[in-house]
Write a protein that holds these residues in place. Structure first.
Motif, PDB file in Angstrom:
ATOM      1  N   GLU A   7       0.857  -1.180   0.000  1.00  0.00           N
ATOM      2  CA  GLU A   7       0.000   0.000   0.000  1.00  0.00           C
ATOM      3  C   GLU A   7       0.897   1.236   0.000  1.00  0.00           C
ATOM      4  O   GLU A   7       1.731   1.406   0.887  1.00  0.00           O
ATOM      5  N   LEU A   8       0.728   2.071  -0.995  1.00  0.00           N
ATOM      6  CA  LEU A   8       1.581   3.244  -1.182  1.00  0.00           C
ATOM      7  C   LEU A   8       0.751   4.514  -1.125  1.00  0.00           C
ATOM      8  O   LEU A   8      -0.448   4.508  -1.414  1.00  0.00           O
ATOM      9  N   ILE A   9       1.424   5.610  -0.772  1.00  0.00           N
ATOM     10  CA  ILE A   9       0.772   6.915  -0.728  1.00  0.00           C
ATOM     11  C   ILE A   9       1.555   7.892  -1.595  1.00  0.00           C
ATOM     12  O   ILE A   9       2.749   8.117  -1.376  1.00  0.00           O
ATOM     13  N   ALA A  10       0.884   8.434  -2.593  1.00  0.00           N
ATOM     14  CA  ALA A  10       1.459   9.506  -3.401  1.00  0.00           C
ATOM     15  C   ALA A  10       0.992  10.830  -2.806  1.00  0.00           C
ATOM     16  O   ALA A  10      -0.168  11.206  -2.969  1.00  0.00           O
ATOM     17  N   ALA A  11       1.873  11.501  -2.082  1.00  0.00           N
ATOM     18  CA  ALA A  11       1.537  12.795  -1.488  1.00  0.00           C
ATOM     19  C   ALA A  11       1.575  13.871  -2.563  1.00  0.00           C
ATOM     20  O   ALA A  11       2.437  13.859  -3.447  1.00  0.00           O
ATOM     21  N   THR A  12       0.638  14.804  -2.471  1.00  0.00           N
ATOM     22  CA  THR A  12       0.555  15.837  -3.504  1.00  0.00           C
ATOM     23  C   THR A  12       0.017  17.128  -2.923  1.00  0.00           C
ATOM     24  O   THR A  12      -0.567  17.139  -1.836  1.00  0.00           O
ATOM     25  N   ALA A  13       0.224  18.218  -3.623  1.00  0.00           N
ATOM     26  CA  ALA A  13      -0.328  19.504  -3.204  1.00  0.00           C
ATOM     27  C   ALA A  13      -1.845  19.481  -3.389  1.00  0.00           C
ATOM     28  O   ALA A  13      -2.370  18.795  -4.264  1.00  0.00           O
ATOM     29  N   PHE A  14      -2.545  20.237  -2.569  1.00  0.00           N
ATOM     30  CA  PHE A  14      -3.996  20.314  -2.675  1.00  0.00           C
ATOM     31  C   PHE A  14      -4.398  20.826  -4.057  1.00  0.00           C
ATOM     32  O   PHE A  14      -3.839  21.795  -4.556  1.00  0.00           O
ATOM     33  N   GLY A  15      -5.350  20.150  -4.651  1.00  0.00           N
ATOM     34  CA  GLY A  15      -5.833  20.537  -5.974  1.00  0.00           C
ATOM     35  C   GLY A  15      -5.283  19.692  -7.097  1.00  0.00           C
ATOM     36  O   GLY A  15      -5.824  19.696  -8.209  1.00  0.00           O
TER      37      GLY A  15
END
Length: 384
Positions: free
Chosen positions: A5-13
């Motif tokens: 299980e992976l999480i791609a963190a990103t800026a809002f929007g």
């Protein structure tokens, strides 16, 4: 290969764009949340996501998630997680954290407790009482939102925006991941002309060229997980070969940038050389009011100056009126601009078709899109 299980963190929007990028890579099992996309992959997926995602900030392995309102709950549930599956005996594992609207509001205390819990788990696993931490880096992050704890291990290292071509930056630089998102949202195609009339140090044109050539943005850099014994080198080799094979190096592009700042333009040309795009992007010193094009059905994609970022609001408004005048002459073009200036349609002299809230650093902006007509299906869209 394991399912991870992976999480791609990103800026809002930008979450929906990252989700679309993952789908194009073949990953369908995902959940989109504020500031992140959770998806399932294998070891090879860690490599491919780091190499290919243009709009994500970093890729993390989700080790566990649970509710915690006391330090004892945080300690015990952290210790119960399978840290030994990822952390070798010599692992360097610094812990960073953040806490929002939670009873465990002391970030430094939470970091210390998570660190202690991991150490205790590894003591049980390896049968030793002291860890030198001289090996590969496995950066752990504890994130607490409304008492919900998420623990991840970073696979990326330096943020994914660090493509490697922008060692130097000008004033108020636009983040590469955001620039790529702007190009994605415009639906620009590489057979159409693109102009950035406020190009600064060249980030939007370069990111557009990467997209146009189908070039993996992480191809020329390294990642933290490349040093891990958990991920066989063959996965990185395979992922990089895939990226090399899909890179359309010789694809002709019509990408232009202009600005009035000669220092910024020097940096833009230097960044273009570093990106291996010399001869693919063209820059010139030109005020926005003098921008013209002999092409049809093109795209203006830009991040103009605005009061909160550079100069003052009155000066920015003059530039926006000049941009509006230019756009009015390019009758079959589209305009896509990121700004914190409210109601740009006053200066563009046209109502925007679509608006999306995005963040340029900590500045809340909107991405306003003024769509032009589609070219006739059988008509050549190049110059007349």
């Amino acid at each position: 290969m394991a399912r991870i299980e992976l999480i791609a963190a990103t800026a809002f929007g930008l979450e929906s764009i990252v989700a679309d990028e993952l789908r194009k890579l073949g990953y369908e099992n995902m959940e989109v949340q504020n500031g992140k996309v959770i998806f399932t992959a294998n070891e090879e997926g860690i490599c491919r996501a780091n190499l290919w995602l243009r709009c994500a900030d970093r890729i993390g392995i989700k080790v566990g998630e649970f509710e915690a309102r006391t330090f004892e709950e945080l300690f015990q549930q952290t210790k119960a997680l399978p840290w030994e599956e990822w952390l070798p005996v010599d692992a360097e594992f610094p812990v960073t954290g953040k806490s929002v609207k939670s009873q465990l509001f002391s970030v430094s205390d939470c970091q210390a407790i998570v660190k202690k819990a991991i150490v205790e788990k590894l003591k049980d696993t390896y049968g030793i009482s002291w860890f030198e931490e001289t090996g590969p880096r496995y950066a752990v992050q504890v994130s607490i939102l409304k008492n919900r704890v998420t623990l991840t291990i970073d696979t990326t290292g330096k943020g994914l925006n660090k493509r490697g071509y922008r060692a130097l930056a000008g004033e108020a630089p636009l983040k590469e991941t955001l620039a790529a998102g702007m190009v994605y949202l415009s639906y620009w195609k590489p057979d159409r002309v693109l102009i950035d009339p406020f190009c600064g140090t060249g980030t939007i044109p370069i990111e557009a060229a990467y997209i146009g050539q189908n070039r993996a943005p992480g191809l020329t850099r390294t990642f933290a997980a490349e040093q891990w014994p958990n991920i066989d080198e063959k996965y990185w080799t395979k992922a990089r070969k895939e990226a090399e094979d899909l890179w359309q190096r010789d694809l002709p592009l019509m990408i232009y940038g202009s600005d009035i700042d000669p220092k910024a333009l020097r940096l833009a040309r230097e960044h273009t050389r570093e990106a291996g795009l010399e001869g693919k992007i063209y820059f010139q010193k030109l005020p926005v009011k003098e921008v013209r094009s002999r092409f049809h059905y093109g795209y203006l994609i830009t991040n103009p100056p605005y009061g909160e970022r550079l100069g003052n609001t009155a000066e920015a408004e003059v530039l926006y009126r000049e941009l509006g005048d230019v756009f009015s002459e390019l009758t079959d073009w589209s305009l896509h601009l990121l700004t914190a200036l409210p109601k740009p349609e006053i200066f563009i002299m046209k109502k925007w078709d679509k608006s999306r809230k995005l963040y340029n650093g900590r500045i809340q902006c909107h991405y306003y899109q003024f769509f032009g007509p589609r070219p006739p299906k059988k008509q050549n869209t190049d110059e007349i």
